[in-house]
Scaffold this motif. Structure first.
Motif, PDB file in Angstrom:
ATOM      1  N   SER A 124      -7.400 -22.231 -78.377  1.00 44.70           N
ATOM      2  CA  SER A 124      -6.961 -20.985 -79.016  1.00 44.70           C
ATOM      3  C   SER A 124      -8.208 -20.229 -79.446  1.00 44.70           C
ATOM      4  CB  SER A 124      -6.067 -21.251 -80.235  1.00 44.70           C
ATOM      5  OG  SER A 124      -6.843 -21.726 -81.325  1.00 44.70           O
ATOM      6  N   PRO A 125      -8.104 -18.902 -79.563  1.00 43.95           N
ATOM      7  CA  PRO A 125      -9.265 -18.146 -80.039  1.00 43.95           C
ATOM      8  C   PRO A 125      -9.731 -18.627 -81.418  1.00 43.95           C
ATOM      9  CG  PRO A 125      -7.647 -16.653 -79.094  1.00 43.95           C
ATOM     10  CD  PRO A 125      -7.003 -18.011 -79.156  1.00 43.95           C
ATOM     11  N   GLU A 126      -8.766 -18.987 -82.269  1.00 46.78           N
ATOM     12  CA  GLU A 126      -9.119 -19.442 -83.614  1.00 46.78           C
ATOM     13  C   GLU A 126      -9.902 -20.757 -83.578  1.00 46.78           C
ATOM     14  OE1 GLU A 126      -5.835 -16.688 -83.541  1.00 46.78           O
ATOM     15  OE2 GLU A 126      -5.946 -18.673 -82.627  1.00 46.78           O
ATOM     16  N   GLU A 127      -9.513 -21.659 -82.697  1.00 57.21           N
ATOM     17  CA  GLU A 127     -10.226 -22.941 -82.613  1.00 57.21           C
ATOM     18  C   GLU A 127     -11.646 -22.760 -82.077  1.00 57.21           C
ATOM     19  OE1 GLU A 127      -6.876 -26.385 -82.109  1.00 57.21           O
ATOM     20  OE2 GLU A 127      -7.420 -25.276 -80.295  1.00 57.21           O
ATOM     21  N   VAL A 128     -11.807 -21.887 -81.098  1.00 56.33           N
ATOM     22  CA  VAL A 128     -13.151 -21.635 -80.569  1.00 56.33           C
ATOM     23  C   VAL A 128     -14.024 -21.002 -81.645  1.00 56.33           C
ATOM     24  CG1 VAL A 128     -14.492 -20.314 -78.870  1.00 56.33           C
ATOM     25  CG2 VAL A 128     -12.443 -21.573 -78.158  1.00 56.33           C
ATOM     26  N   GLU A 129     -13.471 -20.060 -82.405  1.00 56.80           N
ATOM     27  CA  GLU A 129     -14.243 -19.437 -83.476  1.00 56.80           C
ATOM     28  C   GLU A 129     -14.543 -20.417 -84.598  1.00 56.80           C
ATOM     29  OE1 GLU A 129     -15.992 -16.671 -83.338  1.00 56.80           O
ATOM     30  OE2 GLU A 129     -15.196 -16.623 -81.303  1.00 56.80           O
ATOM     31  N   LEU A 130     -13.607 -21.324 -84.884  1.00 53.74           N
ATOM     32  CA  LEU A 130     -13.862 -22.359 -85.893  1.00 53.74           C
ATOM     33  C   LEU A 130     -14.993 -23.270 -85.421  1.00 53.74           C
ATOM     34  CD1 LEU A 130     -13.233 -23.839 -88.517  1.00 53.74           C
ATOM     35  CD2 LEU A 130     -11.455 -25.117 -87.266  1.00 53.74           C
ATOM     36  N   LEU A 131     -14.957 -23.673 -84.162  1.00 52.98           N
ATOM     37  CA  LEU A 131     -16.020 -24.514 -83.612  1.00 52.98           C
ATOM     38  C   LEU A 131     -17.361 -23.792 -83.718  1.00 52.98           C
ATOM     39  CD1 LEU A 131     -17.040 -27.013 -82.081  1.00 52.98           C
ATOM     40  CD2 LEU A 131     -16.382 -25.838 -79.952  1.00 52.98           C
TER      41      LEU A 131
END
Length: 153
Positions: A124-131
């Motif tokens: 998800s975009p949110e998971e990539v940004e969190l990473l």
């Protein structure tokens, strides 16, 4: 019985980097830049418009000066970089991108963007940004720790 060992973060980051490098390498080949090696990535992003010495380039990329000199020699021979006299120091030369080198840069950047979009589609975009945020935080903490090493009492 021991619990299964978690994969090391370095292994996971290496696997992500391999996926990224393969995608960028394929895009570079498809765009006519097939003579650029994945290891050349240590030079391209760090060459400013005004040029840079090999020593400065090595420091920016975090590699040994000899390693960078070999990369620069190869990229000069392939027509991606050129050397010019350094107006600030007659004993050294500046490394600059040629027209061919400047044309290659956006191809690699666009391929990298596509890889990150693919990762966001797979998770998800949110998971990539969190990473990204967590890795950025760790890198900043490591930088700060190396600038201010703990004192021993």
């Amino acid at each position: 019985m021991d619990a299964p060992r978690k994969p090391r973060i370095t292994l996971l980051s290496r696997l992500l980097h391999q996926h990224y490098a393969q995608a960028v390498d394929a895009a570079m080949r498809d765009a006519g830049f097939g003579d650029i090696r994945p290891s050349d990535a240590k030079a391209f992003p760090f060459v400013p418009v005004e040029g840079v010495t090999v020593g400065e380039l090595a420091a920016r990329a975090g590699v040994r000066k000899q390693t960078m000199a070999e990369t620069v020699n190869r990229l000069v021979g392939a027509g991606y970089l050129e050397r010019q006299p350094n107006p600030r120091d007659a004993r050294s030369q500046l490394v600059l991108l040629t027209d061919r080198g400047r044309r290659a840069r956006p191809v690699a950047a666009a391929a990298g963007d596509r890889v990150e979009r693919q990762w966001a589609e797979l998770t998800s975009p949110e998971e990539v940004e969190l990473l990204r945020s967590l890795l950025q935080h760790l890198v900043s903490a490591l930088d700060a720790a190396s600038e201010n090493p703990p004192t021993r009492g």
